[in-house]
Enzyme design. Sequence first.
Site, short mmCIF file in Angstrom:
data_model
loop_
_atom_site.label_atom_id
_atom_site.label_comp_id
_atom_site.label_asym_id
_atom_site.label_seq_id
_atom_site.Cartn_x
_atom_site.Cartn_y
_atom_site.Cartn_z
N LYS A 87 0.80 -1.27 0.14
CA LYS A 87 0.09 0.07 -0.01
C LYS A 87 0.76 1.11 -0.12
CE LYS A 87 -4.07 -1.86 0.10
NZ LYS A 87 -5.20 -1.66 -1.12
N GLU A 109 -10.06 5.53 3.04
CA GLU A 109 -10.81 4.34 3.53
C GLU A 109 -9.85 3.21 3.79
OE1 GLU A 109 -10.24 4.81 0.44
OE2 GLU A 109 -9.26 2.59 -0.16
N SER A 376 1.85 -9.64 -0.69
CA SER A 376 1.61 -8.14 -0.73
C SER A 376 1.80 -7.61 0.57
CB SER A 376 0.04 -7.75 -1.18
OG SER A 376 -0.82 -8.80 -0.32
#
Lengths: 396, 256
Positions: A87, A109, A376
Amino acid sequence: MTNPKGRFGIHGGQYIPETLMNAVIELEKAYEYYKNDPEFNEELKALLNDYAGRPSRLYYAEKMTKDLGGAKIYLKREDLNHTGAHKINNVLGQALLAKKMGKTRLIAETGAGQHGVATATAAALMGMECVVYMGEEDTKRQALNVYRMKLLGADVVPVKTGTATLKDAVSEAMREWTSRIADTHYCLGSVMGPHPFPTIVRDFQAVISKEIKEQMLEKEGRLPDAVLACVGGGSNAIGSFYNFIEDKNVRLIGCEAAGRGIDTFETAATIATGRLGIFHGMKSYFCQDEFGQIAPVYSISAGLDYPGVGPEHAYLHDIGRAEYVAVTDDEAVNAFEYLSRTEGIIPAIESSHAVAHAIKLAPAMDKDKIIVITISGRGDKDCAAIARYRGVDIDE
Amino acid sequence: MSKIQNAFKNGKAFIPFITCGDPDLETTAAVVRSAVENGADLIELGIPFSDPTAEGPVIQEANIRALSGGVNTEKIFGLVRELRKDITVPIVFMTYANVVFSYDPEKFISICSEIGIDGLVLPDIPFEERDDFLPLCRKYGVDLISFIAPTSKDRIAMIAKEAEGFLYVVSSLGVTGTRSEITTDLESIMKIIRENTDIPCAIGFGISTPEQAKKMADISDGAIVGSAIIKLLAQYGKEAPCHVGQYVNSMKSALS
């Protein structure tokens, strides 16, 4: 007739209230300018390398490879990035862009909390205000990440509407953005929402496949046969796929969250069970009922617990360039434990969905084949929830 | 000429918004009749959606109440057929794009035309994304209503020039819901609109008191009120029709 913008085949677009239209147009113009600005790119590269720890490692998982007895397995270690997930790649890009646009406040969010933590981190670094919207259900599943965001100086707003998960957090962040636009950038965390977000987020995440390609050529002298990544909205997956789209011999496999199974209502596998719709600013596939009401989806993974999928994935599915498979909670939890035991790497429960499919796929492939799994994120945040899944109650 | 323009012939228009099926369709029908008897000029009927991203908490809750009561698009078509036996004022549907898109836009819009729906208000369809709906709306004679927001600026002229039915002018930033004060410079926005179109303009978002309604209608052609009415439904449930009637009466009187 007007020219539709930001389309991936029939998907994408800008299905948002008029109040937000000038904001997304302004964002698009700023992005079109800065993406070609050498100074912006230098700054971003320095942040990614010196602050976030890029390039991330491409690790040969030798024990896993031998144990499964098929294709050679490499892990793309996005879990080693600062804040523990991919991210940060997108957030550093968007925060820098927002700053150049004169914005002083970031809203976001978050589902699992990884995007929220990354946004709070970038806001702290760049001296910006930060508010994160998170489904109340997820604040419970991911209490540690709520604490991390607060520690980083962000406000965390628990969203109680609807299913109180990621979809509701997106809706609330969109509502908040319509009420405060002038000083605020909505730092969207996935390749979804209205144009230009799916393109911006994809471009900032494409560094993953750019590195995989370079590292693979260096280590093996050739491209991999398959790249696997988990798909919720689909940002780490599109980042892992993007630079291989033209390399037709590389299979691209997205792993969706099937929850308790795609034949149950407790699933979040959009491509397997959804149909074409318009929601959250985009045309794409969504889990919905016969009257277009968005379905209350379910997955053990808060980060994949979303009823839609990014428009570029919907397009890659339509043209058959990428394959999408559904992985259940059970399979993901088994993979979570398997990778921990076998390689000493605790993957995020989201990434565990991709690991689970690799466990099925690798043994069926020849030993001279190569697959890459994008890890990830790291799984520390999931330990308490997985323990609960296994009937062990531990204090976080 | 669009039937919607009839709503603006009786002085400044008062436009109540009602979520269908909150708490049930019988109550919705009674509320509509009570509103019309008390001077409502145009009825905006909401088809509930699971995730209404342009609504504040009051209308979000009405959507939840309606959906958990089992209402759906088919049943709402039935409600309109029933209402059209005696209600002659223009009626528009307000809902989210996916409700229409998922039903099949052509089927949905042709049914609208057949049962007497005069317009369609879709808050998540901006000017640039009308192609899935506009050609069908024109084919079946249903007006696709356009929005102008406080942030529209250079877009006002473009939107106003092609507007049909009436223009929905959003009074404030943010989502629907009552506000103590409306601070947007609506006079300047209205001036640009008037330079570009002759169709009527109604202002909505944040209006709840007769004073606010009058102030908004003075600079436009009417006022749209949603949350204040939905609050009466939340408070009185099946007993709401007479309360809504009284409220509509006070609002319409303030505009006359």
